[in-house]
Design an enzyme around this catalytic site. Structure first.
Site, PDB file in Angstrom:
ATOM      1  N   TYR A 111       0.834  -1.203   0.000  1.00  0.00           N
ATOM      2  CA  TYR A 111       0.000   0.000   0.000  1.00  0.00           C
ATOM      3  C   TYR A 111       0.868   1.252   0.000  1.00  0.00           C
ATOM      4  O   TYR A 111       1.848   1.346   0.740  1.00  0.00           O
ATOM      5  CB  TYR A 111      -0.891  -0.009   1.242  1.00  0.00           C
ATOM      6  N   TRP A 113       1.415   5.535  -2.116  1.00  0.00           N
ATOM      7  CA  TRP A 113       1.188   6.411  -3.264  1.00  0.00           C
ATOM      8  C   TRP A 113       2.257   6.275  -4.339  1.00  0.00           C
ATOM      9  O   TRP A 113       1.966   6.227  -5.510  1.00  0.00           O
ATOM     10  CB  TRP A 113       1.095   7.867  -2.794  1.00  0.00           C
TER      11      TRP A 113
END
Length: 769
Positions: A111, A113
């Protein structure tokens, strides 16, 4: 179109990059950005700074003793090795885990960005690679909004599509009378957008709405959450009590006959069970304004007046993502849907509801939905996935049963963690518990650019390029631009892009042709671009040839001709445009959820008195409610080592906001260093005293790199100020199993000892063998 050759796209904006002799000499915002983010200024000193990972490295104990040395993670020095040795070592361990335990034993949720580029998107690259290897255990939902993501499909529809349907700001400017911001509208949050944020517009539109006379009401413990609107009314609510307020507003609407019976009859189901609960017929407690006042800290009359104001005006009710990052966070979203359904303004111009204006830069943007090129990732042959915020539970309790959104599941037995493009030592709650859980897998492999805590707590660390060191395509849904991201500087030291790393691994493991499809990274860009052409046409976009796009440097799409109004089609005809719920309507009462049998989720918006009593018990021991906000000087933990983030620190520590009353009783002054602590751990922080936060509440931004004073000692003091040392690692409920970071209680005291140096940004010790 004007040719642009020096554009770099980050999640927080597009910048022009100046270089000389392979060094970055300047970063400047593009001229079309209305309110550019300052975060970009951190790039120049950080990209080639001391924190950069320059060569493949393996933890000493792992290199000499393999997985049996796992207790040494985060404590031992590293050995820099060749790329060939690193690739061979990873491939050997992947084969071993696959042969002994199956692919379910590999966790590849990864997980985070990572890159704004569409090809060099680390998570997509990893998922494509692991799927080619036979699959992996994945994660589902987000730390940002998992509770909302799980409850909303049962009552109004999935969150992500709804977020893309928010009423455009231009419509609000023309039609909205009252804008209620539950959790505020922090401009700092709207700096970012997945895939890029080319034109920061929140401040621009808030200025226009305020000038037009829109009345803003900020419902938050922190006045600064709506600092962008000086005239905003502040309703200073206690954290974690928004559901009680929303239920009382619903109660007032009904008892004063201000609810829209016609809309309720035609567009909702389940009104009667919900009404019975509000009136106290279910549990003996009517959800009156007086009842809510005692819980929320708001005046009874203020709650009644707010209900009347909403019913007498065209009103938009927006709830931020932060509100549902708490125990029972699902209920705040459900209660918001119920309130706006009772008002009957859903689908009207300027009225209704929204889930996260200001949470990113895309909501209400007035830009086309086309997201640009995509890297195909293939199918995962392993069906196992966990709620993303249950990472530590999975590692600590393999095989243990748990409940999630109506399902009875078991945690897999993870032997290998492969992470690329994220940082659980930022996102996850109760970091001391995560440190313990992180010792359980046999092997942890990380792709990283900088020596973050996650890299230091791993076994094999591979150095990857930044967005400035490779060619890519920058594009995001509802951003309205596509940018040719040209390489600005050569790869730093021995860093490689994720694609090159996975090609080498796939070659070693025997499936390179399947993974690469015979294309180099440079050949993938025009291929992905051409594959996106059909989707572009659906938004009336005709893309030029790839060569023309690459030469031009920037495409800006024409804005939609028809402004968007949230759920207007559904309002016009619920039969022709049903919602994606079991009934096709808004579900004030959900039979589906009720049948799950969860005490904390009885099937309608619900105030959990049992949980409230638990929180009150916590408060008696730890009297300050800790809120952990998004930072304004970085994206999560990205570029905390950069100049923009560092200059806001107080004597090197993350700032903590404290009310003057709480400071006075503890003998604390502006700029003091304090110890913030509870039963889970302790951190150091620098104090900023402000009357913009209510007494009994403190606030600190997330993202300070985890920096334990003594990594060899469990529960060691974090010197830097990472609030997730203190937050509780407990799911929001069995329904959402989301992050509950905002349900956290602490005490603070002045730090009188010698101030330990910050070492978070230093590389680990290296040795030679």
């Amino acid at each position: 179109m004007k040719t642009e050759h020096q554009l770099a796209v980050m999640h927080w904006g597009t910048y022009r990059v100046s270089t000389q002799d392979a060094e970055i000499t300047g970063i400047s915002p593009v001229d079309w950005d209305k309110n550019p983010s300052q975060i970009g200024q951190s790039l120049a000193d950080a990209v080639t700074g001391n924190s950069r990972i320059r060569r493949p490295a393996v933890r000493l104990g792992y290199l000499t003793h393999g997985p049996d040395s796992r207790k040494g993670r985060g404590k031992e020095p590293f050995v820099e090795v060749s790329w060939e040795q690193a690739i061979t070592l990873i491939a050997r361990e992947m084969r071993s885990v696959q042969e002994r335990c199956g692919n379910e034993a590999i966790f590849g949720g990864s997980y985070g960005w990572a890159s704004a580029g569409r090809f060099h998107h680390a998570q997509s690259q990893l998922h494509r690679f692991l799927r080619g290897f036979g699959g992996y255990t994945a994660s589902t939902n987000t730390y940002s909004s998992a509770a909302g993501e799980r409850v909303l499909p049962h009552i109004i529809g999935p969150l992500s599509p709804l977020h893309h349907q928010h009423t455009h700001w231009s419509v609000l400017e023309e039609h909205c009378d009252v804008f209620v911001a539950i959790g505020g509208l922090p401009v700092r949050n709207a700096q970012v957008n997945g895939g890029g944020a080319n034109d920061h517009m929140l401040q621009h539109w808030l200025d226009r709405l305020e000038k037009k006379g829109v009345r803003f009401i900020n419902i938050s413990p922190v006045k600064n959450d709506l600092s962008a609107v000086p005239s905003a009314q502040w309703m200073a609510i206690k954290p974690g009590t928004d559901t009680a307020l929303l239920l009382a507003l619903c109660h007032t609407l009904i008892t004063e006959s201000r609810h829209d019976n016609a809309f309720i009859e035609s567009h909702t189901v389940g009104f009667e069970p919900f009404r019975a609960y509000l009136m106290g017929e279910t549990d003996g407690y009517a959800k009156t304004a007086r009842w809510a006042g005692a819980i929320t800290g708001l005046e009874e009359q203020a709650i009644i007046d707010l209900a009347r104001t909403l019913s007498e005006n065209r009103s938009m009710v927006n709830i931020s993502w932060s509100i549902q990052r708490a125990r029972q966070g699902e209920q705040t979203y459900w209660a918001t849907v119920a309130l706006t359904a009772l008002l009957g303004q859903i689908g009207t111009p300027g009225g209704g509801l929204a889930f996260g204006y200001a949470c990113t830069n895309l909501a209400g943007a007035g830009r086309v939905a086309f997201s640009g090129p995509r890297l195909p990732v293939g199918q995962n042959n392993i069906n196992t996935e966990i709620p993303v915020a249950r990472l530590a539970d999975m590692l600590l309790h393999p095989g243990e049963a748990y409940q999630f959104d109506g399902k009875h599941l078991r945690y897999p037995d993870i032997r290998m963690v492969y992470w690329a493009g994220g940082n659980p030592f930022h996102h996850h709650q109760d970091l001391n518990r995560l440190v313990e859980a992180w010792q359980r897998p046999e092997t942890v492999v990380v792709h990283e650019q900088y020596w973050t805590a996650q890299a230091k707590f791993s076994d094999i660390v591979l150095p990857v390029t930044t967005s400035l060191e490779r060619n890519d395509i920058g594009s995001a849904s509802h951003d309205g631009f596509m940018i040719a991201m040209r390489r600005q500087i050569p790869p730093v030291a021995e860093s490689r892009d994720d694609y090159a790393i996975f090609c080498a691994l796939a070659r070693e493991l025997g499936f390179e042709a399947q993974f690469s499809e015979g294309r180099s990274a440079e050949e993938w860009l025009p291929h992905m671009y051409e594959q996106s052409r059909e989707r572009a046409e659906q938004d009336n976009i005709t893309l030029p040839s790839f060569d023309s796009f690459w030469e031009q440097g920037k495409l800006e799409y024409t804005a939609p001709q028809k402004p968007q109004i949230f759920l207007s089609d559904f309002r016009h005809s619920p039969e022709r445009f049903p919602l994606a719920t079991p009934s096709g309507k808004i579900e004030l009462y959900s039979e589906t959820v009720a049948k799950f049998g969860y005490r904390e989720c009885p099937g309608y918006p619900f105030w959990d008195e049992e949980e409230a009593q638990f929180q009150m018990k916590q408060a008696r021991q730890w009297p300050l409610h800790l809120l952990s906000s998004q930072p304004r000087t970085r994206l999560h933990s990205q570029y905390d080592q950069g100049s923009v983030s560092r200059k806001t620190k107080i004597r090197g520590r993350e700032p903590l906001w404290l009310n003057p009353e709480d400071a006075k009783v503890r003998g604390i002054s502006e700029g003091d260093i304090v110890r913030v602590f509870n039963q889970r751990g302790a951190i150091l922080a620098g104090v900023h005293i402000s009357s913009q936060i209510i007494p009994g509440v403190v606030q600190i931004a997330t993202g300070a790199w985890y920096d334990p004073l003594d990594p060899t000692t469990p529960g060691s003091l974090d010197k830097h100020g990472n609030p997730n040392v203190l937050t509780e690692d407990r799911g929001s409920s069995r329904l959402g199993q989301g992050c509950s970071a905002q349900s956290c209680w602490v005490e603070i005291e002045q730090w009188n000892g010698a101030l330990p140096p910050i070492t978070a940004f230093n590389p680990p010790e290296f040795v030679e063998i």
